[in-house]
Design an enzyme around this catalytic site. Structure first.
Site, PDB file in Angstrom:
ATOM      1  NE  ARG A 163      19.256  24.072 -15.062  1.00 50.54           N
ATOM      2  CZ  ARG A 163      19.689  22.977 -15.643  1.00 50.54           C
ATOM      3  NH1 ARG A 163      19.503  22.783 -16.924  1.00 50.54           N
ATOM      4  NH2 ARG A 163      20.323  22.041 -14.952  1.00 50.54           N
ATOM      5  CG  ASP A 208      20.401  21.489 -11.353  1.00 47.67           C
ATOM      6  OD1 ASP A 208      21.624  21.431 -11.585  1.00 47.67           O
ATOM      7  OD2 ASP A 208      19.581  21.956 -12.160  1.00 47.67           O
ATOM      8  CB  THR A 227      25.455  23.587 -12.036  1.00 52.82           C
ATOM      9  OG1 THR A 227      24.366  24.523 -11.954  1.00 52.82           O
ATOM     10  CG2 THR A 227      25.077  22.362 -11.237  1.00 52.82           C
ATOM     11  CG  ASP A 269      21.401  26.049 -11.573  1.00 53.71           C
ATOM     12  OD1 ASP A 269      21.558  27.226 -11.207  1.00 53.71           O
ATOM     13  OD2 ASP A 269      21.203  25.720 -12.760  1.00 53.71           O
ATOM     14  NE  ARG A 312      17.594  18.209 -32.104  1.00 56.82           N
ATOM     15  CZ  ARG A 312      16.960  19.357 -31.920  1.00 56.82           C
ATOM     16  NH1 ARG A 312      17.400  20.244 -31.066  1.00 56.82           N
ATOM     17  NH2 ARG A 312      15.852  19.615 -32.605  1.00 56.82           N
ATOM     18  N   GLY A 370      26.876  26.839 -18.598  1.00 57.08           N
ATOM     19  CA  GLY A 370      27.049  28.165 -17.996  1.00 57.08           C
ATOM     20  C   GLY A 370      28.305  28.213 -17.136  1.00 57.08           C
ATOM     21  CG  ASP A 412      21.411  19.033 -16.766  1.00 53.25           C
ATOM     22  OD1 ASP A 412      21.869  20.142 -16.439  1.00 53.25           O
ATOM     23  OD2 ASP A 412      20.341  18.910 -17.373  1.00 53.25           O
TER      24      ASP A 412
END
Ligand code: F6P
Length: 368
Positions: free
Chosen positions: A191, A149, A145, A147, A85, A17, A123
């Site tokens: 989050r 975190d 971030t 956040d 992925r 983000g 992360d």
């Protein structure tokens, strides 16, 4: 890339983000790499997607002028492109088809002569980088971030700006709450971590602060609102994290983004609580979800300074051969930690965090 002597060209990408201060890091990395070390710099578009799709451009000194205070990222970003992925299509039943495209990433880096990539992200980005390290690529991470975190760093850039925006919202909502004698909920991002809500809640003098780390009791929450309306002030200002949950309950999911490595998007708990509180009390309630307004706009001076420090330190790690590490700030000192240790982990508010005690001591309830 085996030693500092062979270093010639570095790449820089922004993943996950967006966040205020990204451009300040891109500027610091590019300018310090060019002026201090005579390196060439290339910008990679849209995070790992640019390496998968070969979208890379040279970044010269002038390309990063006048972006220090600009929100967003001039390189673009993506929070969907995990090279190990990567979504390449859908099966007939609608399920997604994933493919490991790390070799495409390696080929792009080789084609452009990129020795080390400075990846600015959270992360998820560090986890994408660590899986490319397994293939032999070299990275230096910069912790980003709103956040706040990320593991092993006391702070990430973007957090201060988000807290400032959220605090401003609380200040504004307080006056309308007081005028109408209402319960007003202000929902904040973060989050599963309550850092933004805790800091903004303290800074904005919220009467109730609900964070994911402390499960709330609806009965206690309603009692706080009713007590305030009867005994003290006829309004209640509630700062609530998007990840806040009732005792034994779950966080409210807004949507599931199937092709994202971290598919759950939280949101809407303030609306749920708004209805629950008004049903259980006679109080009038309103909810405001701040959403992406917390991610946009100009970084605060604090975030510009931090982003500049982080960017310059990242280049030091690159040129010093300290690869596959993420820049970190620990007890006011710039340092670094292995990227692999940061990947896919989140730092939560600990139960003994001093701000919780300060909040309680100044009359805030945490809904417990
Ligand atoms: O991690 C940053 C963040 O803004 C979170 O606070 C929020 O839960 C999430 O990203 C929203 O993601 P998106 O931009 O995909 O809606």
């Amino acid at each position: 890339m085996t030693g500092a002597t062979r270093l010639r060209r570095i790449g820089v990408l922004t993943g996950g983000g967006d966040c205020p201060g990204l451009n300040a890091v891109i500027r610091a990395v590019t300018k310090s790499a060019i002026t201090e070390h005579g390196l060439e710099v290339v910008g990679i578009h849209d995070g790992f997607l640019g390496l998968i799709e070969d979208r890379v451009q040279p970044l010269r000194f002038d390309d990063v002028s006048n972006i220090l205070d600009r929100g967003g990222t001039i390189l673009g970003t993506s929070n969907k492109a995990d090279p190990s992925r990567f979504v390449v299509g859908r099966n007939p039943d609608g399920s997604l088809i994933f493919e490991d495209v790390r070799d495409r990433v390696m080929a792009t880096a080789e084609r452009h002569g990129i020795d080390v990539v400075v990846c600015i992200g959270g992360d998820g980005t560090m986890s994408g980088a660590s899986r490319l390290v397994e293939k032999g690529m070299h990275f230096v991470g910069v912790p980003k971030t709103i956040d706040n975190d990320l593991m092993f760093t006391d702070v990430t850039f973007g957090f201060d700006t988000a807290v400032s925006t959220a605090t401003d919202a609380l200040d504004r909502i307080r006056t309308t709450a007081a005028s109408h004698h209402r319960v007003m909920l202000v929902e904040m991002m973060g989050r599963n971590a309550g850092w933004i809500t805790l800091h903004a809640g303290i800074a904005g003098g919220a009467d109730v602060i609900l964070i994911p780390e402390i499960e709330f009791s609806l009965a206690a929450l309603c009692k706080s609102c009713v007590d305030r309306s009867e005994k003290q002030k006829a309004y209640t200002l509630i700062a609530v994290s998007e990840g806040a949950k009732p005792i034994g309950g779950q966080a409210v999911v807004d949507q599931v983004v199937a092709d994202s490595p971290d598919p759950i998007r939280l949101g809407g708990v303030s609306d749920v609580l708004c209805h629950q509180i008004s049903e259980r009390t006679d109080l009038e309630c309103r909810a405001t979800i701040l959403g992406h307004v917390q991610r946009g706009g100009r970084p605060t001076p604090h975030d510009r300074v931090l982003a500049t420090q982080f960017g310059c330190h990242a280049v030091k790690l690159v040129t010093g051969g300290e690869h596959n590490r993420m820049v970190a700030m620990q007890r006011g000192q710039l340092t670094s930690v292995p990227i692999a240790e940061v990947a896919d982990r989140q730092r939560m508010v600990a139960g003994d965090h001093p701000l919780l005690a300060a909040g309680r001591a100044t009359g805030a309830s945490f809904g417990d």
